[in-house]
Scaffold this motif. Structure first.
Motif, PDB file in Angstrom:
ATOM      1  N   LYS A 137     -12.554  -7.805  22.374  1.00  0.00           N
ATOM      2  CA  LYS A 137     -13.203  -7.230  23.548  1.00  0.00           C
ATOM      3  C   LYS A 137     -13.201  -5.706  23.477  1.00  0.00           C
ATOM      4  CE  LYS A 137     -12.958  -7.282  28.628  1.00  0.00           C
ATOM      5  NZ  LYS A 137     -12.228  -7.840  29.802  1.00  0.00           N
ATOM      6  N   GLU A 138     -12.048  -5.130  23.101  1.00  0.00           N
ATOM      7  CA  GLU A 138     -11.986  -3.671  22.974  1.00  0.00           C
ATOM      8  C   GLU A 138     -12.882  -3.171  21.832  1.00  0.00           C
ATOM      9  OE1 GLU A 138      -8.756  -5.180  23.485  1.00  0.00           O
ATOM     10  OE2 GLU A 138      -8.809  -4.579  25.587  1.00  0.00           O
ATOM     11  N   MET A 139     -12.876  -3.892  20.734  1.00  0.00           N
ATOM     12  CA  MET A 139     -13.719  -3.482  19.598  1.00  0.00           C
ATOM     13  C   MET A 139     -15.188  -3.476  19.991  1.00  0.00           C
ATOM     14  SD  MET A 139     -11.986  -5.702  16.520  1.00  0.00           S
ATOM     15  CE  MET A 139     -10.238  -6.135  16.581  1.00  0.00           C
ATOM     16  N   LEU A 140     -15.632  -4.536  20.681  1.00  0.00           N
ATOM     17  CA  LEU A 140     -17.035  -4.661  21.046  1.00  0.00           C
ATOM     18  C   LEU A 140     -17.446  -3.633  22.090  1.00  0.00           C
ATOM     19  CD1 LEU A 140     -17.371  -8.553  21.184  1.00  0.00           C
ATOM     20  CD2 LEU A 140     -18.066  -7.011  19.341  1.00  0.00           C
ATOM     21  N   SER A 141     -16.498  -3.159  22.885  1.00  0.00           N
ATOM     22  CA  SER A 141     -16.831  -2.155  23.898  1.00  0.00           C
ATOM     23  C   SER A 141     -17.346  -0.873  23.264  1.00  0.00           C
ATOM     24  CB  SER A 141     -15.605  -1.850  24.766  1.00  0.00           C
ATOM     25  OG  SER A 141     -14.607  -1.163  24.029  1.00  0.00           O
ATOM     26  N   VAL A 142     -16.889  -0.585  22.059  1.00  0.00           N
ATOM     27  CA  VAL A 142     -17.344   0.620  21.352  1.00  0.00           C
ATOM     28  C   VAL A 142     -18.825   0.508  21.029  1.00  0.00           C
ATOM     29  CG1 VAL A 142     -17.046   2.040  19.293  1.00  0.00           C
ATOM     30  CG2 VAL A 142     -15.053   1.019  20.400  1.00  0.00           C
ATOM     31  N   PHE A 143     -19.263  -0.649  20.567  1.00  0.00           N
ATOM     32  CA  PHE A 143     -20.668  -0.838  20.198  1.00  0.00           C
ATOM     33  C   PHE A 143     -21.563  -0.855  21.432  1.00  0.00           C
ATOM     34  CE2 PHE A 143     -18.120  -2.608  16.798  1.00  0.00           C
ATOM     35  CZ  PHE A 143     -18.721  -2.062  15.666  1.00  0.00           C
ATOM     36  N   CYS A 194     -21.653  -9.511  28.541  1.00  0.00           N
ATOM     37  CA  CYS A 194     -20.992 -10.689  29.116  1.00  0.00           C
ATOM     38  C   CYS A 194     -19.534 -10.755  28.667  1.00  0.00           C
ATOM     39  CB  CYS A 194     -21.723 -11.965  28.698  1.00  0.00           C
ATOM     40  SG  CYS A 194     -23.344 -12.201  29.455  1.00  0.00           S
ATOM     41  N   ILE A 195     -19.315 -10.475  27.388  1.00  0.00           N
ATOM     42  CA  ILE A 195     -17.944 -10.500  26.850  1.00  0.00           C
ATOM     43  C   ILE A 195     -17.091  -9.438  27.517  1.00  0.00           C
ATOM     44  CG2 ILE A 195     -16.584 -10.025  24.770  1.00  0.00           C
ATOM     45  CD1 ILE A 195     -18.828 -11.388  23.172  1.00  0.00           C
ATOM     46  N   LEU A 196     -17.649  -8.265  27.735  1.00  0.00           N
ATOM     47  CA  LEU A 196     -16.896  -7.191  28.381  1.00  0.00           C
ATOM     48  C   LEU A 196     -16.568  -7.534  29.828  1.00  0.00           C
ATOM     49  CD1 LEU A 196     -18.656  -3.981  26.970  1.00  0.00           C
ATOM     50  CD2 LEU A 196     -16.684  -5.238  26.084  1.00  0.00           C
ATOM     51  N   GLU A 197     -17.340  -8.441  30.419  1.00  0.00           N
ATOM     52  CA  GLU A 197     -17.070  -8.882  31.787  1.00  0.00           C
ATOM     53  C   GLU A 197     -16.059 -10.024  31.836  1.00  0.00           C
ATOM     54  OE1 GLU A 197     -20.874  -9.851  33.367  1.00  0.00           O
ATOM     55  OE2 GLU A 197     -21.604  -7.770  33.343  1.00  0.00           O
ATOM     56  N   GLY A 198     -15.607 -10.478  30.667  1.00  0.00           N
ATOM     57  CA  GLY A 198     -14.560 -11.491  30.636  1.00  0.00           C
ATOM     58  C   GLY A 198     -14.929 -12.810  29.986  1.00  0.00           C
ATOM     59  N   THR A 199     -16.168 -12.956  29.538  1.00  0.00           N
ATOM     60  CA  THR A 199     -16.599 -14.211  28.930  1.00  0.00           C
ATOM     61  C   THR A 199     -16.035 -14.361  27.524  1.00  0.00           C
ATOM     62  OG1 THR A 199     -18.647 -14.217  30.214  1.00  0.00           O
ATOM     63  CG2 THR A 199     -18.601 -15.579  28.238  1.00  0.00           C
TER      64      THR A 199
END
Length: 422
Positions: A391-397, A123-128
């Protein structure tokens, strides 16, 4: 092990979270500002649907109360800086708060408490920015477990809600960072998570020229870099700092340069005669009488209340700090008290920086320690080249569980690359 960790329920992140204080969509901007100051929080949630957010309404089956957005003092300040509003503040402050809600509808999203951590990251990666989660109790937790996870479902038999931020998710992951080894040791450059599309404003440029950037930074959870003529980073205008300002900062934005605005925020005192005179002179020159009156009224209120506030009942700021259960003191939070801001705020205008060769773990620790939404990436000469957000950091996980979304593998020893592929 890492994949199973990402399957944990988001309810695990909600323990100890305070309930959201709802503001109706038809509430006036002035009332929303008052609620922001009462709560001591950086944002308040805006709700639409059931007009009676109560246990009685829930029992009668009217649980259609839904969070449609959030507002902060940043939204208010930008709204008041608009020319038509800066000349008629009374009318602007009586506007419904729905008028200043961000146009994006995905900034907040409802999520079931038994949804997975990976779903929350998606959800966060989608902009939330904020995930609205029902607060479970003994009577409702078992029932909610029987329902399928659905981002659109909000009827969990509960009355109160909390929300999770990108920072909450990043902190939860950092607490178990060893499970993702050796990924945290990779550099942010090798993981391709540096965002080179940054917003900058010159030190001597008018602060009003950065208003569009401030709105965008608020929506993207980043900041506006203040640079010199050689592209070297001097400081930043951060929504996370402006969120704790008083609405009178709109007067400073309307009259100062970007560099002077940083000094105004950092100084934060009406006793700084030079800045105060400069703001007043420019407001008078632009015939912005309403903004001038707003600033003078707030200064007058600050002076009249400063002597009695220390001996009165607990302040809003102490209430805000008590909600930060992850920290034992204001010093650990990096909070400062500033008379013009009137509330606690996380940082001033000093920008947090790292280098392209900094590790993912180091950047995460830096962002969380300083409560920064983004870390600026600079070269050795302090010229800014990009930024890294949560957002970028979480995309790695997220890439660990979803191979198609994995970040590009870094060049390095084969044993490290093989470990990443396991």
């Amino acid at each position: 092990m890492a994949v199973s960790f990402l399957s944990r329920d988001v309810s695990d992140l909600c323990l100890g979270k305070p309930a959201l204080r709802p503001v109706k969509a038809d509430t006036s901007v002035a009332e929303a500002v008052a609620e922001l100051k009462r709560s001591g929080e950086s944002h308040v949630s805006v709700w639409s649907g059931c007009s009676d957010h109560s246990t009685k309404a829930l029992e009668e089956g009217h649980n259609n109360w839904r969070c449609i957005g959030k507002i902060s003092m940043v939204d208010v300040i930008v709204f008041l800086c608009k020319e038509e509003n800066s000349r008629n503040l009374s009318k602007a402050l009586q506007s419904p708060v729905s008028q200043i809600l961000p146009s994006r509808t995905d900034i907040v999203r409802h999520l079931n408490p038994n949804s997975s951590l990976l779903e929350a990251i998606d959800c966060i990666l989608e902009g939330t920015q904020n995930l609205v989660i029902p607060i479970q109790n003994n009577n409702t937790s078992n029932n909610s477990r029987t329902k399928p996870a659905s981002p659109s479902s909000t009827d969990h038999g509960g009355v109160e809600y909390c929300w999770l931020t990108q920072e909450d998710v990043a902190r939860f992951l950092l607490n178990s960072i060893g499970l993702f080894s050796p990924l945290p040791t990779f550099t942010i450059e090798s993981l391709n998570i540096i965002d080179y599309d940054i917003m900058t404003v010159g030190y001597h440029d008018l602060a009003t020229s950065a208003l569009g950037f401030i709105s965008r930074a608020n929506a993207d959870q980043t900041s506006v870099a203040v640079i010199d003529d050689d592209n070297r980073l001097i400081g930043e205008i951060s929504p996370s700092t402006l969120a704790y300002c008083e609405e009178s900062v709109a007067a400073a934005i309307a009259s100062l340069s970007a560099g002077d605005l940083m000094a105004f925020i950092d100084c934060g005192s009406p006793t700084d005669d030079l800045l105060e005179m400069q703001v007043k002179a420019r407001l008078e020159e632009k015939n912005l009488v309403a903004l001038l009156r707003l600033m003078e009224e707030e200064y007058s209120a600050l002076f009249s209340s400063s002597s009695s506030s220390s001996s009165s009942s607990p302040s809003l700021s102490s209430s805000a700090s008590s909600n930060a259960s992850s920290f034992s003191s204001d010093e650990e939070l990096g909070l400062s008290r500033n008379s013009i801001l009137g509330r606690y705020f996380s940082r001033k205008t000093e920008a947090m920086t790292c280098y392209p060769r900094s590790s993912l773990a180091a950047v995460m620790i830096q962002a969380l320690a300083h409560r920064a939404n983004n870390i600026w990436v600079v070269e050795e000469d302090q010229s800014v080249v990009g930024t890294v957000t949560y957002k970028e950091m979480l995309s790695v996980f997220a890439g660990i569980a979803s191979p198609r979304d994995r970040p590009k593998l870094p060049a390095g020893p084969p044993e490290i690359i093989n470990a990443f592929n396991k």
